[in-house]
Design an enzyme around this catalytic site. Structure first.
Site, PDB file in Angstrom:
ATOM      1  N   GLU A 288       0.740  -1.367   0.041  1.00  0.00           N
ATOM      2  CA  GLU A 288      -0.087  -0.204   0.105  1.00  0.00           C
ATOM      3  C   GLU A 288       0.723   1.320   0.056  1.00  0.00           C
ATOM      4  O   GLU A 288       0.612   2.187   0.654  1.00  0.00           O
ATOM      5  CB  GLU A 288      -1.039  -0.058   1.128  1.00  0.00           C
ATOM      6  CG  GLU A 288      -1.890  -1.010   1.177  1.00  0.00           C
ATOM      7  CD  GLU A 288      -2.967  -1.276   2.307  1.00  0.00           C
ATOM      8  OE1 GLU A 288      -2.654  -0.594   3.399  1.00  0.00           O
ATOM      9  OE2 GLU A 288      -3.960  -1.719   1.999  1.00  0.00           O
ATOM     10  N   ASP A 362      -8.187  -8.899   4.451  1.00  0.00           N
ATOM     11  CA  ASP A 362      -7.923  -7.655   5.247  1.00  0.00           C
ATOM     12  C   ASP A 362      -9.110  -7.865   6.225  1.00  0.00           C
ATOM     13  O   ASP A 362      -9.913  -6.983   6.106  1.00  0.00           O
ATOM     14  CB  ASP A 362      -7.854  -6.739   4.225  1.00  0.00           C
ATOM     15  CG  ASP A 362      -7.333  -5.587   5.238  1.00  0.00           C
ATOM     16  OD1 ASP A 362      -7.068  -5.693   6.445  1.00  0.00           O
ATOM     17  OD2 ASP A 362      -7.672  -4.293   4.708  1.00  0.00           O
ATOM     18  N   GLU A 390     -12.479  -2.274  12.416  1.00  0.00           N
ATOM     19  CA  GLU A 390     -12.540  -1.589  11.075  1.00  0.00           C
ATOM     20  C   GLU A 390     -13.440  -2.075  10.037  1.00  0.00           C
ATOM     21  O   GLU A 390     -14.240  -1.056   9.801  1.00  0.00           O
ATOM     22  CB  GLU A 390     -11.129  -1.789  10.384  1.00  0.00           C
ATOM     23  CG  GLU A 390     -10.974  -1.090   9.017  1.00  0.00           C
ATOM     24  CD  GLU A 390      -9.544  -1.440   8.466  1.00  0.00           C
ATOM     25  OE1 GLU A 390      -8.640  -1.807   9.019  1.00  0.00           O
ATOM     26  OE2 GLU A 390      -9.538  -1.019   7.164  1.00  0.00           O
TER      27      GLU A 390
HETATM   28  C1  GCV Z   1      -2.489   0.586   8.315  1.00  0.00           C
HETATM   29  C2  GCV Z   1      -6.124  -2.025   5.828  1.00  0.00           C
HETATM   30  C3  GCV Z   1      -6.452  -0.909   6.282  1.00  0.00           C
HETATM   31  C4  GCV Z   1      -5.313   0.276   6.253  1.00  0.00           C
HETATM   32  C5  GCV Z   1      -4.164  -0.326   6.856  1.00  0.00           C
HETATM   33  C6  GCV Z   1      -3.896  -1.705   6.321  1.00  0.00           C
HETATM   34  C7  GCV Z   1      -2.639  -2.367   6.791  1.00  0.00           C
HETATM   35  O1  GCV Z   1      -5.885  -1.819   4.398  1.00  0.00           O
HETATM   36  O2  GCV Z   1      -7.639  -0.292   5.957  1.00  0.00           O
HETATM   37  O3  GCV Z   1      -5.593   1.377   6.904  1.00  0.00           O
HETATM   38  O4  GCV Z   1      -3.274   0.265   7.168  1.00  0.00           O
HETATM   39  O5  GCV Z   1      -4.995  -2.349   6.194  1.00  0.00           O
HETATM   40  O6  GCV Z   1      -3.131  -3.540   7.585  1.00  0.00           O
HETATM   41  O7  GCV Z   1      -1.480  -2.161   6.912  1.00  0.00           O
END
Ligand code: GCV
Length: 675
Positions: A288, A362, A390
């Site tokens: 990411e 995720d 989340e």
């Molecule tokens: C910290 C998901 C979340 C992101 C997070 C990522 C991760 O994509 O939405 O906010 O980033 O996981 O675990 O690195």
């Protein structure tokens, strides 16, 4: 009396019937030892027993009385030394403890013994938990040791005070005031962690701001670490892989470059100069948008090893995240981490653990376990779970995650015959492992009740209990937590416990049943099955559900994307076989026609409708059940939960309506009336 939730599960309210006998069994407290930890044990026992017994119990007076509670180590306490429990204590390791009812000098006493002060602290909290939950304490014979070594909170807190995926206010770490000013919350936080055996915390976001490693920040972090130390909570940091460039002004962060190696070594030395028991680095690399070794044509192992070498002389660890999903690896996001990491097995330094999320995508409301569990034979694998909800209603919905984690931990990987559960893999009982652990992306922030929703506290609690013992049942944990947090009245406990136990399945039903996943947009909260536009295809919803006039679901079978092949037999065969694949994972692994016949006899479409309808009804029923507890728990917390339940019920109905409307248009089928 109204409560605000700040005390978490450490309210120390007098418990049920058994409590009447406690006054006889607890008459004197003897905690010998000079350390700050011993001081904390004394304070905790005195506060707790005074509150629960309604009178002060004498502390550390000379002489021994009947009803003494003796806490300590053989090194500090001659009373414990004279018991000669050497072999039994040895078996409890560095952090375990023994709690026994014993007789010393003809006096009936309770002994809480350990090899180290931290174990004695854990033992004291365990003993207090027995009292808080109304259990008998007159004939104790308990020996405990944690199944996992690393039991860590993972904060996604940023230096500007925001929290990524945080739903309970701003960050607790006040960087402007540190290191001079130490908020009381720092100690309260560490105390809460210690009460459930959590022994460390990564303080900052894995999307790591490089400034966290600057000398100025490290001095602040060291002050915080000093507060946590007596509670056994070690400090860890998320490290940005390009720190040598951004902070060190080097031309490269290539892990095989000598100057880069030296930079990390010097940084580690600096950290350990300030924080001698620093735990290590957590790294999100090449994921990411984060920098990583692949930027320099190196592997994840080469990247992890440069940090590991820097930490090794200080006995620190690297936790290298497997949350990677580069599109060039495979068309299916769910397969990518397995492909990247299994080929590196055996190439990591001994002080590296690969940190793997519970499922392959995720933190979805339901995912099958990640196939990396059991697949890495020579590399320690630790689990990452997420208490912060989340994708599970954030701090708005009542969702107890103990049941979800139980499902995950009990999943049989078959890595070595049957019974190779994830829990056993994590404990190093399937493949021997130098590092074992489980971490949780955490939920506390500056909200008075720490976690936003009062019930979200239960997820922090459940994480701690499961990291100590991954084979504990979600129901036992819910029972304990309820008794300590809300009430010891058996009827009230039964109602709340049942609410908790059903809450995750309810959430799955009204959001993503039958293996559906990622039906959301950027906020990860509201339904967005139509979401087909994002910077990456695997951030949309349509990529996952693939619904059309013909059917719905992601074909991960041997005839499709072949993700099933990442699991050991017979798990792969079971997931692959349409008839044997558990229906809760159906659309994760299979693409089915709308008229596919489910085990219930209904068509898939009708079953899907029924699930969404059932979920929304269950949410409404949950609200009713909560109303029935009016007067059974304090008014303020009752009201605050009720307010959030009203929102949850409305949002559950929205999920049902919007999803069924959207899929109904594609399937061209009417929504049957709810039965
Ligand atoms: C910290 C998901 C979340 C992101 C997070 C990522 C991760 O994509 O939405 O906010 O980033 O996981 O675990 O690195």
């Amino acid at each position: 009396m109204d409560e605000d939730g700040y005390k978490l599960w450490l309210r120390y309210i007098t418990s049920g019937d058994a409590a009447r006998t406690y006054g006889r069994i607890v008459r004197q407290l003897r905690v010998d030892g000079p350390s700050a930890t011993c001081g904390i044990i004394r304070d905790e026992l005195r506060t707790a027993t005074t509150a629960m017994l309604g009178r002060a119990v004498s502390l550390n007076e000379n002489g021994l009385q009947a009803g003494a509670v003796i806490v300590g180590t053989a090194g500090n306490s001659s009373l414990i030394r004279d018991l000669n429990w050497t072999a039994d204590l040895l078996a409890t390791g560095d952090e375990g403890f023994i709690i026994r009812s014993a007789t010393i000098a003809k006096h009936p006493v309770t002994v809480i013994a350990s090899n180290h002060d931290i174990g004695a602290l854990y033992g004291a909290f365990h003993f207090l938990r027995l009292m808080q939950t109304g259990q008998p304490i007159d004939r104790l014979g308990i020996a405990e040791r944690p199944a996992l070594q690393l039991r860590l909170m993972n904060h996604w807190d940023n230096p500007n005070g925001s929290i990524e995926r945080g739903y309970a206010g701003r960050s607790m770490w006040d960087w402007n005031a540190l290191p001079e000013k130490l908020s009381q919350r720092y100690a309260d936080y560490a105390r809460a962690c210690a009460s459930i055996g959590i022994n460390g915390a990564v303080i900052n976001n894995v999307n790591a701001d490089v400034r966290m490693l600057a000398s100025e920040s490290l001095r602040k972090i060291a002050a915080l670490a000093d507060v946590w130390r007596p509670y056994g909570v070690r400090m860890y940091l998320s490290a940005n892989f390009s720190a040598p460039v951004q902070l060190g002004r080097l031309a490269t962060a290539d892990p095989l470059d000598r100057s880069v190696m030296n930079w990390w070594k010097a940084k580690a030395d600096e950290i350990y100069g300030l924080i001698p028991d620093f735990g290590g680095f957590l790294v999100k690399a090449n994921s990411e948008g984060q920098p990583g070794p692949k930027t320099y044509g190196r592997t994840h192992a080469e990247g992890a090893n440069v940090l590991a070498d820097a930490l090794a002389p200080h006995r620190g660890n690297v936790m290298w995240r497997a949350f990677v999903y580069d599109e060039d690896i495979d068309p299916d996001r769910a397969k990518r981490a397995y492909i990247e990491f299994t080929r590196l097995d055996g190439q990591f330094r001994p002080n590296v653990a690969v940190q793997v999320k519970n499922g392959p995508v995720d933190f979805q409301p339901r995912e099958p376990f990640h196939p990396l569990f059991g697949a890495m034979k020579q590399t320690p694998v630790i689990a990452e779970i997420q208490a912060t909800q989340e994708y599970l209603g954030q701090a708005k919905h009542l969702v107890y995650l103990g049941t979800m984690w139980e499902e995950f931990l009990n999943s049989d990987t078959h890595a070595k015959d049957s019974g190779s559960t994830v829990a056993k893999v994590l404990a190093g009982k399937v493949h021997p492992s130098r590092i074992t652990g489980m971490v949780s992306v955490t939920n506390p922030g500056l909200d008075t009740n720490w976690c936003g929703h009062h019930f979200s506290q239960s997820n922090w609690y459940a994480f701690g209990r499961l990291a100590w013992n991954p084979e504990m049942s979600a129901e036992t944990i819910a029972d304990e937590w309820t008794r300590m947090t809300f009430s010891n009245d058996d009827k009230t406990v039964a109602v709340i416990r049942d609410v908790m136990i059903g809450s995750r399945e309810t959430f799955v039903n009204y959001t993503m049943p039958l293996g559906l996943h990622h039906l959301i947009g950027g906020d990860h909260y509201a339904p967005m099955p139509w979401n087909d536009r994002a910077p990456r295809a695997d951030w949309t919803a349509t990529y996952y559900h693939q619904a059309s006039a013909e059917g719905i679901g992601f074909d991960r079978t041997r005839r499709g994307g072949r993700a099933v092949e990442q699991y050991f037999p017979p798990v792969c065969d079971m997931f692959d076989d349409l008839k044997r694949c558990p229906e809760k994972y159906l659309l994760w692994f299979h693409r089915c026609a709308w008229d596919y016949r489910m085990k219930s006899g209904k068509t898939l479409w009708d079953e899907l409708c029924a699930k969404y309808q059932q979920g929304a009804e269950q949410a409404a029923a949950l609200q009713k059940t909560w109303q029935s507890l009016d007067g059974k728990i304090d008014a303020r917390r009752h009201r605050e939960v009720a307010d959030r339940l009203a929102l949850q019920v409305a949002d559950a109905a929205k999920w049902r309506d919007q999803i069924l409307e959207f899929f109904g248009r594609l399937s061209k089928r009417p929504v049957p009336r709810s039965s």
